[in-house]
Design a protein around this motif. Sequence first.
Motif, PDB file in Angstrom:
ATOM      1  N   VAL A 122       0.836  -1.203   0.000  1.00 14.82           N
ATOM      2  CA  VAL A 122       0.000   0.000   0.000  1.00 14.82           C
ATOM      3  C   VAL A 122       0.868   1.248   0.000  1.00 14.82           C
ATOM      4  O   VAL A 122       1.911   1.299   0.668  1.00 14.82           O
ATOM      5  CB  VAL A 122      -0.927   0.007   1.242  1.00 14.82           C
ATOM      6  N   ILE A 123       0.437   2.263  -0.767  1.00 16.22           N
ATOM      7  CA  ILE A 123       0.952   3.618  -0.580  1.00 16.22           C
ATOM      8  C   ILE A 123      -0.227   4.493  -0.162  1.00 16.22           C
ATOM      9  O   ILE A 123      -1.359   4.294  -0.619  1.00 16.22           O
ATOM     10  CB  ILE A 123       1.639   4.189  -1.845  1.00 16.22           C
ATOM     11  N   ILE A 124       0.040   5.430   0.713  1.00 20.99           N
ATOM     12  CA  ILE A 124      -1.014   6.277   1.274  1.00 20.99           C
ATOM     13  C   ILE A 124      -0.905   7.664   0.665  1.00 20.99           C
ATOM     14  O   ILE A 124       0.165   8.287   0.679  1.00 20.99           O
ATOM     15  CB  ILE A 124      -0.903   6.343   2.813  1.00 20.99           C
ATOM     16  N   GLU A 125      -2.008   8.149   0.146  1.00 22.79           N
ATOM     17  CA  GLU A 125      -2.026   9.447  -0.531  1.00 22.79           C
ATOM     18  C   GLU A 125      -2.385  10.562   0.441  1.00 22.79           C
ATOM     19  O   GLU A 125      -3.310  10.426   1.260  1.00 22.79           O
ATOM     20  CB  GLU A 125      -3.025   9.440  -1.688  1.00 22.79           C
ATOM     21  N   LEU A 126      -1.654  11.674   0.308  1.00 25.60           N
ATOM     22  CA  LEU A 126      -1.949  12.855   1.108  1.00 25.60           C
ATOM     23  C   LEU A 126      -2.681  13.884   0.250  1.00 25.60           C
ATOM     24  O   LEU A 126      -2.380  14.033  -0.938  1.00 25.60           O
ATOM     25  CB  LEU A 126      -0.662  13.475   1.662  1.00 25.60           C
ATOM     26  N   ALA A 127      -3.610  14.578   0.842  1.00 23.40           N
ATOM     27  CA  ALA A 127      -4.357  15.606   0.125  1.00 23.40           C
ATOM     28  C   ALA A 127      -3.460  16.818  -0.115  1.00 23.40           C
ATOM     29  O   ALA A 127      -2.774  17.290   0.793  1.00 23.40           O
ATOM     30  CB  ALA A 127      -5.587  16.029   0.923  1.00 23.40           C
ATOM     31  N   THR A 128      -3.463  17.304  -1.359  1.00 25.76           N
ATOM     32  CA  THR A 128      -2.711  18.507  -1.715  1.00 25.76           C
ATOM     33  C   THR A 128      -3.696  19.615  -2.077  1.00 25.76           C
ATOM     34  O   THR A 128      -4.912  19.443  -2.001  1.00 25.76           O
ATOM     35  CB  THR A 128      -1.785  18.232  -2.912  1.00 25.76           C
ATOM     36  N   SER A 129      -3.164  20.747  -2.507  1.00 24.85           N
ATOM     37  CA  SER A 129      -4.026  21.854  -2.931  1.00 24.85           C
ATOM     38  C   SER A 129      -4.795  21.535  -4.207  1.00 24.85           C
ATOM     39  O   SER A 129      -5.644  22.310  -4.632  1.00 24.85           O
ATOM     40  CB  SER A 129      -3.194  23.126  -3.128  1.00 24.85           C
ATOM     41  N   MET A 130      -4.527  20.365  -4.829  1.00 25.44           N
ATOM     42  CA  MET A 130      -5.360  19.881  -5.930  1.00 25.44           C
ATOM     43  C   MET A 130      -6.788  19.652  -5.448  1.00 25.44           C
ATOM     44  O   MET A 130      -7.745  19.735  -6.224  1.00 25.44           O
ATOM     45  CB  MET A 130      -4.800  18.562  -6.467  1.00 25.44           C
ATOM     46  N   GLN A 131      -6.941  19.292  -4.150  1.00 30.95           N
ATOM     47  CA  GLN A 131      -8.256  19.033  -3.554  1.00 30.95           C
ATOM     48  C   GLN A 131      -8.971  17.882  -4.267  1.00 30.95           C
ATOM     49  O   GLN A 131     -10.172  17.947  -4.531  1.00 30.95           O
ATOM     50  CB  GLN A 131      -9.134  20.290  -3.599  1.00 30.95           C
ATOM     51  N   ARG A 132      -8.217  16.822  -4.578  1.00 29.30           N
ATOM     52  CA  ARG A 132      -8.818  15.708  -5.293  1.00 29.30           C
ATOM     53  C   ARG A 132      -8.977  14.494  -4.387  1.00 29.30           C
ATOM     54  O   ARG A 132     -10.078  14.133  -4.009  1.00 29.30           O
ATOM     55  CB  ARG A 132      -7.998  15.372  -6.545  1.00 29.30           C
ATOM     56  N   HIS A 133      -7.878  13.808  -4.072  1.00 30.89           N
ATOM     57  CA  HIS A 133      -7.922  12.648  -3.178  1.00 30.89           C
ATOM     58  C   HIS A 133      -6.894  12.850  -2.077  1.00 30.89           C
ATOM     59  O   HIS A 133      -5.943  13.599  -2.229  1.00 30.89           O
ATOM     60  CB  HIS A 133      -7.568  11.350  -3.917  1.00 30.89           C
ATOM     61  N   GLY A 134      -7.060  12.107  -0.991  1.00 31.67           N
ATOM     62  CA  GLY A 134      -5.991  12.046  -0.015  1.00 31.67           C
ATOM     63  C   GLY A 134      -6.378  12.384   1.411  1.00 31.67           C
ATOM     64  O   GLY A 134      -7.381  13.051   1.674  1.00 31.67           O
ATOM     65  N   LEU A 135      -5.536  11.913   2.340  1.00 30.64           N
ATOM     66  CA  LEU A 135      -5.691  12.226   3.748  1.00 30.64           C
ATOM     67  C   LEU A 135      -5.130  13.606   4.033  1.00 30.64           C
ATOM     68  O   LEU A 135      -4.080  13.971   3.513  1.00 30.64           O
ATOM     69  CB  LEU A 135      -4.926  11.212   4.618  1.00 30.64           C
ATOM     70  N   ARG A 136      -5.807  14.336   4.867  1.00 29.53           N
ATOM     71  CA  ARG A 136      -5.262  15.604   5.346  1.00 29.53           C
ATOM     72  C   ARG A 136      -4.308  15.305   6.509  1.00 29.53           C
ATOM     73  O   ARG A 136      -4.348  14.219   7.108  1.00 29.53           O
ATOM     74  CB  ARG A 136      -6.387  16.535   5.772  1.00 29.53           C
ATOM     75  N   VAL A 137      -3.457  16.255   6.773  1.00 34.45           N
ATOM     76  CA  VAL A 137      -2.451  16.042   7.824  1.00 34.45           C
ATOM     77  C   VAL A 137      -3.117  15.646   9.136  1.00 34.45           C
ATOM     78  O   VAL A 137      -2.618  14.775   9.866  1.00 34.45           O
ATOM     79  CB  VAL A 137      -1.592  17.313   7.989  1.00 34.45           C
ATOM     80  N   ALA A 138      -4.279  16.235   9.432  1.00 32.70           N
ATOM     81  CA  ALA A 138      -4.975  15.913  10.673  1.00 32.70           C
ATOM     82  C   ALA A 138      -5.444  14.459  10.726  1.00 32.70           C
ATOM     83  O   ALA A 138      -5.681  13.908  11.800  1.00 32.70           O
ATOM     84  CB  ALA A 138      -6.175  16.848  10.844  1.00 32.70           C
ATOM     85  N   ASP A 139      -5.563  13.821   9.533  1.00 37.79           N
ATOM     86  CA  ASP A 139      -6.023  12.432   9.488  1.00 37.79           C
ATOM     87  C   ASP A 139      -4.908  11.430   9.779  1.00 37.79           C
ATOM     88  O   ASP A 139      -5.178  10.244  10.016  1.00 37.79           O
ATOM     89  CB  ASP A 139      -6.598  12.100   8.105  1.00 37.79           C
ATOM     90  N   LEU A 140      -3.660  11.879   9.729  1.00 40.89           N
ATOM     91  CA  LEU A 140      -2.533  10.951   9.846  1.00 40.89           C
ATOM     92  C   LEU A 140      -2.489  10.247  11.203  1.00 40.89           C
ATOM     93  O   LEU A 140      -1.937   9.144  11.310  1.00 40.89           O
ATOM     94  CB  LEU A 140      -1.220  11.695   9.604  1.00 40.89           C
TER      95      LEU A 140
END
Length: 355
Positions: A122-140
């Motif tokens: 698994v690789i885990i995606e972080l949300a960027t300013s693209m605002q598409r997919h990913g965990l926000r830093v608070a979700d880590l």
Amino acid sequence: MSGVSLRVDIDRWRRHLATVAAATPGIVPVAKGNGYGFGLTRLAEESERLGAEAIAVGLPSEVAQVREAFAGDIVIMMPWRPDDDLARALLADTRVITTVSRVEDLAAIAALAGDLEQPPRVIIELATSMQRHGLRVADLAGVSDHLAAISLQGWTIHLPLSDQGRYVEAERLARAALSTAPATLWISHLPAAEATVLAKQLGGAGEDPAPLRLRVGTRLWLGDPGALATVATVLDVHPVRRGDRAGYRQRRISRDGWLVIMAGGTAHGIGMEAPTAAVSSRQRLVALAQGGLQATGRALSPYTIDGAKRWFLEPPHMQASLVLLTGSTAAPTIGDDLPVELRLTTALVDQVVEV
């Protein structure tokens, strides 16, 4: 061969691929969708030739199209969802690396891991300013509970194309991810020079650079347009006079000339352009002008005949297009291959020809 062809100066193209690969640390070629006009199998073969250790596809359904031609790891970039049966099945494939973008999906994969012979990669995606997919830093904070059940292959950061604040964003997200769990960084849209600096900065003074891999698609496959040319075959030619009717919609011919039936239509992506970004004032004016012409039933085709683009008689058909050639210009010959402008990220050609 008739139809729509992508002609490739194969030696020049491969020199470009090798140059990009040599300048890109940990390159991960991207092969998704229509394969940038080449097809997924061809891109997998070229990735194998480049010696890439991993390739990235867009969807679970694309894995089967590349796995026989490429021997390395296959990353699925579309985030995993529990209701996708194929994505669930591929968790057991030791060559496949799954992208996860939500804590609840990571928890679901961890729950399924007990039924697998080996932990899913698994690789885990972080949300960027693209605002598409990913965990926000608070979700880590919710990630650590599930790491023991999986094989963490890294963190993925998909940046916007704009360079404004791009490096700062990449550094901020990378530091947050690595403080949760050390792992490789998989990054899109970060120039190789900036990536090298980032890896050293994250590694710290006196330490090895942070492991980093760069996904590259358009810049790799389409970065040397001079190596590529798209052409279409003249299928038929008919003389027409002003006032004649032609086509499905029986439109009147405005001037004497020729009706040229060209290979290529909506099945090839002709006449199916993506919306323009219209960033500059000039681009907005061009979009307005094109829209105004189309509102009156006129549309400029992507076909070049005798050095100029020519007008469609009517919207393209599925596999052929009717193009007007008016005035004193001589008609092309049936069987001629003429230039056609195609957006290779949306085009489906009949054949790729090495020249």
